[in-house]
Enzyme design. Structure first.
Site, PDB file in Angstrom:
ATOM      1  N   TYR A  11       0.827  -1.227   0.000  1.00  0.00           N
ATOM      2  CA  TYR A  11       0.000   0.000   0.000  1.00  0.00           C
ATOM      3  C   TYR A  11       0.862   1.279   0.000  1.00  0.00           C
ATOM      4  O   TYR A  11       0.849   2.046  -0.968  1.00  0.00           O
ATOM      5  CB  TYR A  11      -0.923  -0.060   1.226  1.00  0.00           C
ATOM      6  CG  TYR A  11      -1.757   1.173   1.483  1.00  0.00           C
ATOM      7  CD1 TYR A  11      -2.396   1.847   0.446  1.00  0.00           C
ATOM      8  CD2 TYR A  11      -1.935   1.636   2.786  1.00  0.00           C
ATOM      9  CE1 TYR A  11      -3.184   2.969   0.707  1.00  0.00           C
ATOM     10  CE2 TYR A  11      -2.724   2.733   3.053  1.00  0.00           C
ATOM     11  CZ  TYR A  11      -3.333   3.412   2.005  1.00  0.00           C
ATOM     12  OH  TYR A  11      -4.103   4.512   2.273  1.00  0.00           O
ATOM     13  N   ASP A  31       9.860  -7.225  -3.969  1.00  0.00           N
ATOM     14  CA  ASP A  31       8.683  -7.541  -3.144  1.00  0.00           C
ATOM     15  C   ASP A  31       8.458  -9.057  -3.217  1.00  0.00           C
ATOM     16  O   ASP A  31       8.594  -9.649  -4.299  1.00  0.00           O
ATOM     17  CB  ASP A  31       7.454  -6.785  -3.683  1.00  0.00           C
ATOM     18  CG  ASP A  31       6.324  -6.704  -2.670  1.00  0.00           C
ATOM     19  OD1 ASP A  31       5.940  -5.580  -2.315  1.00  0.00           O
ATOM     20  OD2 ASP A  31       5.812  -7.770  -2.249  1.00  0.00           O
ATOM     21  N   LEU A  33       5.635 -10.434  -2.730  1.00  0.00           N
ATOM     22  CA  LEU A  33       4.222 -10.572  -3.119  1.00  0.00           C
ATOM     23  C   LEU A  33       3.434 -11.426  -2.115  1.00  0.00           C
ATOM     24  O   LEU A  33       2.366 -11.933  -2.436  1.00  0.00           O
ATOM     25  CB  LEU A  33       4.073 -11.107  -4.551  1.00  0.00           C
ATOM     26  CG  LEU A  33       4.668 -10.205  -5.642  1.00  0.00           C
ATOM     27  CD1 LEU A  33       4.445 -10.812  -7.025  1.00  0.00           C
ATOM     28  CD2 LEU A  33       4.064  -8.791  -5.621  1.00  0.00           C
ATOM     29  N   PHE A  73       9.860  -0.968   3.078  1.00  0.00           N
ATOM     30  CA  PHE A  73       8.473  -1.131   3.543  1.00  0.00           C
ATOM     31  C   PHE A  73       8.140  -2.604   3.787  1.00  0.00           C
ATOM     32  O   PHE A  73       6.996  -2.914   4.110  1.00  0.00           O
ATOM     33  CB  PHE A  73       7.479  -0.656   2.471  1.00  0.00           C
ATOM     34  CG  PHE A  73       7.540   0.793   2.111  1.00  0.00           C
ATOM     35  CD1 PHE A  73       6.878   1.740   2.873  1.00  0.00           C
ATOM     36  CD2 PHE A  73       8.236   1.221   0.995  1.00  0.00           C
ATOM     37  CE1 PHE A  73       6.906   3.074   2.530  1.00  0.00           C
ATOM     38  CE2 PHE A  73       8.279   2.567   0.640  1.00  0.00           C
ATOM     39  CZ  PHE A  73       7.605   3.493   1.416  1.00  0.00           C
ATOM     40  N   ASN A  92       9.733 -11.981  10.040  1.00  0.00           N
ATOM     41  CA  ASN A  92       9.708 -11.152   8.824  1.00  0.00           C
ATOM     42  C   ASN A  92      10.220  -9.732   9.096  1.00  0.00           C
ATOM     43  O   ASN A  92      11.038  -9.211   8.341  1.00  0.00           O
ATOM     44  CB  ASN A  92       8.286 -11.108   8.263  1.00  0.00           C
ATOM     45  CG  ASN A  92       8.262 -10.678   6.804  1.00  0.00           C
ATOM     46  OD1 ASN A  92       9.272 -10.762   6.098  1.00  0.00           O
ATOM     47  ND2 ASN A  92       7.135 -10.193   6.351  1.00  0.00           N
ATOM     48  N   THR A 117       6.212   3.233  13.122  1.00  0.00           N
ATOM     49  CA  THR A 117       4.786   3.358  13.414  1.00  0.00           C
ATOM     50  C   THR A 117       4.514   4.034  14.753  1.00  0.00           C
ATOM     51  O   THR A 117       5.336   3.952  15.675  1.00  0.00           O
ATOM     52  CB  THR A 117       4.144   1.946  13.435  1.00  0.00           C
ATOM     53  OG1 THR A 117       2.845   2.024  14.012  1.00  0.00           O
ATOM     54  CG2 THR A 117       4.936   0.968  14.292  1.00  0.00           C
ATOM     55  N   TYR A 141       3.563  -6.047  16.929  1.00  0.00           N
ATOM     56  CA  TYR A 141       3.898  -5.264  15.730  1.00  0.00           C
ATOM     57  C   TYR A 141       4.748  -4.049  16.112  1.00  0.00           C
ATOM     58  O   TYR A 141       5.848  -3.842  15.594  1.00  0.00           O
ATOM     59  CB  TYR A 141       2.598  -4.844  15.024  1.00  0.00           C
ATOM     60  CG  TYR A 141       2.791  -3.788  13.983  1.00  0.00           C
ATOM     61  CD1 TYR A 141       3.578  -4.027  12.866  1.00  0.00           C
ATOM     62  CD2 TYR A 141       2.185  -2.530  14.119  1.00  0.00           C
ATOM     63  CE1 TYR A 141       3.774  -3.030  11.915  1.00  0.00           C
ATOM     64  CE2 TYR A 141       2.367  -1.544  13.180  1.00  0.00           C
ATOM     65  CZ  TYR A 141       3.159  -1.800  12.073  1.00  0.00           C
ATOM     66  OH  TYR A 141       3.349  -0.821  11.136  1.00  0.00           O
ATOM     67  N   ARG A 221      -7.747   8.932  16.452  1.00  0.00           N
ATOM     68  CA  ARG A 221      -6.543   8.661  15.667  1.00  0.00           C
ATOM     69  C   ARG A 221      -6.251   9.843  14.751  1.00  0.00           C
ATOM     70  O   ARG A 221      -7.137  10.640  14.431  1.00  0.00           O
ATOM     71  CB  ARG A 221      -6.740   7.403  14.778  1.00  0.00           C
ATOM     72  CG  ARG A 221      -6.882   6.108  15.546  1.00  0.00           C
ATOM     73  CD  ARG A 221      -5.564   5.687  16.176  1.00  0.00           C
ATOM     74  NE  ARG A 221      -5.660   4.434  16.910  1.00  0.00           N
ATOM     75  CZ  ARG A 221      -6.029   4.339  18.201  1.00  0.00           C
ATOM     76  NH1 ARG A 221      -6.350   5.425  18.877  1.00  0.00           N
ATOM     77  NH2 ARG A 221      -6.079   3.162  18.792  1.00  0.00           N
ATOM     78  N   GLY A 284      -5.215  -4.002  22.920  1.00  0.00           N
ATOM     79  CA  GLY A 284      -4.003  -3.256  22.541  1.00  0.00           C
ATOM     80  C   GLY A 284      -4.243  -1.899  21.914  1.00  0.00           C
ATOM     81  O   GLY A 284      -3.303  -1.259  21.451  1.00  0.00           O
TER      82      GLY A 284
HETATM   83  N1  UDP Z   1     -11.744   0.338  14.549  1.00  0.00           N
HETATM   84  C1  UDP Z   1     -13.094   0.107  14.790  1.00  0.00           C
HETATM   85  N2  UDP Z   1     -13.725  -0.812  14.008  1.00  0.00           N
HETATM   86  C2  UDP Z   1     -13.093  -1.506  13.020  1.00  0.00           C
HETATM   87  C3  UDP Z   1     -11.726  -1.252  12.776  1.00  0.00           C
HETATM   88  C4  UDP Z   1     -11.079  -0.331  13.576  1.00  0.00           C
HETATM   89  O1  UDP Z   1     -13.706   0.696  15.671  1.00  0.00           O
HETATM   90  O2  UDP Z   1     -13.743  -2.332  12.362  1.00  0.00           O
HETATM   91  C5  UDP Z   1     -11.052   1.342  15.365  1.00  0.00           C
HETATM   92  C6  UDP Z   1      -9.833   0.809  16.113  1.00  0.00           C
HETATM   93  O3  UDP Z   1     -10.208   0.271  17.359  1.00  0.00           O
HETATM   94  C7  UDP Z   1      -8.973   2.081  16.235  1.00  0.00           C
HETATM   95  C8  UDP Z   1      -9.335   2.887  14.983  1.00  0.00           C
HETATM   96  O4  UDP Z   1     -10.566   2.347  14.508  1.00  0.00           O
HETATM   97  O5  UDP Z   1      -9.373   2.800  17.364  1.00  0.00           O
HETATM   98  C9  UDP Z   1      -8.306   2.788  13.892  1.00  0.00           C
HETATM   99  O6  UDP Z   1      -8.005   1.420  13.710  1.00  0.00           O
HETATM  100  P1  UDP Z   1      -7.115   0.902  12.496  1.00  0.00           P
HETATM  101  O7  UDP Z   1      -7.051  -0.597  12.594  1.00  0.00           O
HETATM  102  O8  UDP Z   1      -7.605   1.490  11.217  1.00  0.00           O
HETATM  103  O9  UDP Z   1      -5.684   1.544  12.774  1.00  0.00           O
HETATM  104  P2  UDP Z   1      -4.705   1.483  14.048  1.00  0.00           P
HETATM  105  O10 UDP Z   1      -5.000   2.732  14.840  1.00  0.00           O
HETATM  106  O11 UDP Z   1      -4.956   0.218  14.783  1.00  0.00           O
HETATM  107  O12 UDP Z   1      -3.355   1.531  13.436  1.00  0.00           O
END
Ligand code: UDP
Length: 330
Positions: A11, A31, A33, A73, A92, A117, A141, A221, A284
């Site tokens: 991506y 890559d 793949l 990446f 990985n 990240t 992760y 976020r 988490g």
């Molecule tokens: N989230 C949600 N429903 C979903 C997927 C994600 O409520 O089906 C929430 C998740 O708990 C987080 C936010 O959306 O608070 C962003 O999640 P995402 O997995 O996109 O990215 P992250 O912040 O984990 O990197």
């Protein structure tokens, strides 16, 4: 000068390749793949299929192509999967990076920009988050990405190699051409999952918890357009080419949106009611992650161009409505 993009069929990697090529750079992609898509490989890039854990593959590549800098990446990036299969992430992400650095040192390749990240911070001590803030990942992760950063640090002290680590917040959106976009299988990210509802692939979106300590109870976020992330990688390569010291930068917009706000914006963009159902918290997940990207702006000269979340979601929708199954033709 040739740039090697490892994971250039993924991506963020594919969007970075598109931007590099638009700027007239010579690009080589490697890559496996495993999660990337051959359809996302830019036709003007030279493509090699292979795994970064295979040192012979990398050594041959560095002998064949005159690589100036590497953008890395090539990693697994699903938080949930990292909790159920941690060793896959150590193998990985961490071991893969170790093999890569060995090959780079051996072949005299001295510049690397790589994906880190916001998950390296875990539960933040301050909002917005500074690069120097406490780092205590709450998932495997984030832990492997933090370990990758530390590996780079020690290797760069011992060898002639400099690195830039870019800590992304929530990557989203798609390329303006509509040719590439986000396509994970299984999909776990909020915006593509929301857009599966108007696409007819799911009935509803589940909100993971509405009892967080935030104004509407849902997680906040910092959503950043993938093309803005791509530009930061190009600036980081230039920074290293100009002799810049190894360093680490946050990349985000500095503005937080709650899960409910994101869903509301997606309703506006798509004109679909997008039913949402409150479900249990996901393990988490910190309540709030918002970046300070002042350092990237000052040192790299980064200027993110996509601030308006509605427009960012519209760019994602432009991709998903035409590719409801990603690159697969179903
Ligand atoms: N989230 C949600 N429903 C979903 C997927 C994600 O409520 O089906 C929430 C998740 O708990 C987080 C936010 O959306 O608070 C962003 O999640 P995402 O997995 O996109 O990215 P992250 O912040 O984990 O990197």
């Amino acid at each position: 000068m040739t740039v090697l993009v490892l994971g250039g069929a993924g991506y963020i990697g594919s969007h970075t390749v598109y931007e590099l090529i638009e700027k007239g750079e010579d690009v080589v992609i490697a890559d496996s793949l495993q999660t990337g898509h051959i359809e996302a490989v830019h036709p003007k890039a030279r493509f090699y299929k292979g795994d970064i854990r295979d040192i012979d593959f990398l050594d041959e590549l560095f002998k064949k192509e005159k690589i100036d800098s590497v953008i890395h990446f090539a990693a697994n990036s699903l938080v949930g999967e990292s909790m159920t299969d941690p060793l896959k992430y150590y193998d990985n992400n961490l071991y893969g990076t170790m093999v890569l650095l060995k090959s780079m040192v051996k072949n005299g390749i001295d510049k690397i920009v790589f994906s880190s990240t916001a998950a390296t911070y875990g539960e933040p001590e301050n909002i917005p988050i500074l690069e120097s803030d406490r780092k205590e990942p709450t998932n495997t992760y984030g832990e492997t990405k933090l370990a990758m950063e530390k590996m780079m640090k020690w290797v760069s002290k011992a060898h002639d190699l400099r690195f830039v680590s870019l800590r992304y917040f929530n990557a989203c959106g798609a390329h303006k051409s509509g040719k590439i976009g986000e396509a994970h299988e299984p999909e776990t990210h909020l915006i593509p999952l929301i857009l599966q509802v108007p696409n007819g692939r799911r009935e509803q979106i589940n909100i993971f918890g509405d009892d967080y300590d935030t104004p509407d109870g849902t997680c906040i976020r910092d959503y950043i357009h993938v093309t803005d992330l791509a530009q930061a990688h190009i600036l980081a390569v230039k920074y290293l080419q100009n002799g810049g010291e190894s360093d680490i930068f946050n990349l985000g917009n500095g503005v937080g949106f709650s899960v409910k706000e994101v869903i509301d914006k997606a309703r506006k963009v798509t004109g679909h009611p997008i039913p949402a159902v409150i479900s249990p918290r996901r393990a988490g997940d910190p309540a709030q992650l918002v970046a300070s990207s002042e350092k990237a702006k000052q040192i790299l000269g980064w200027k993110p161009e996509h601030y308006d979340l509605e427009k960012i979601i519209a760019s994602a929708w432009n991709w998903h409505k035409n590719h409801p199954f990603g690159f697969a033709k179903k």
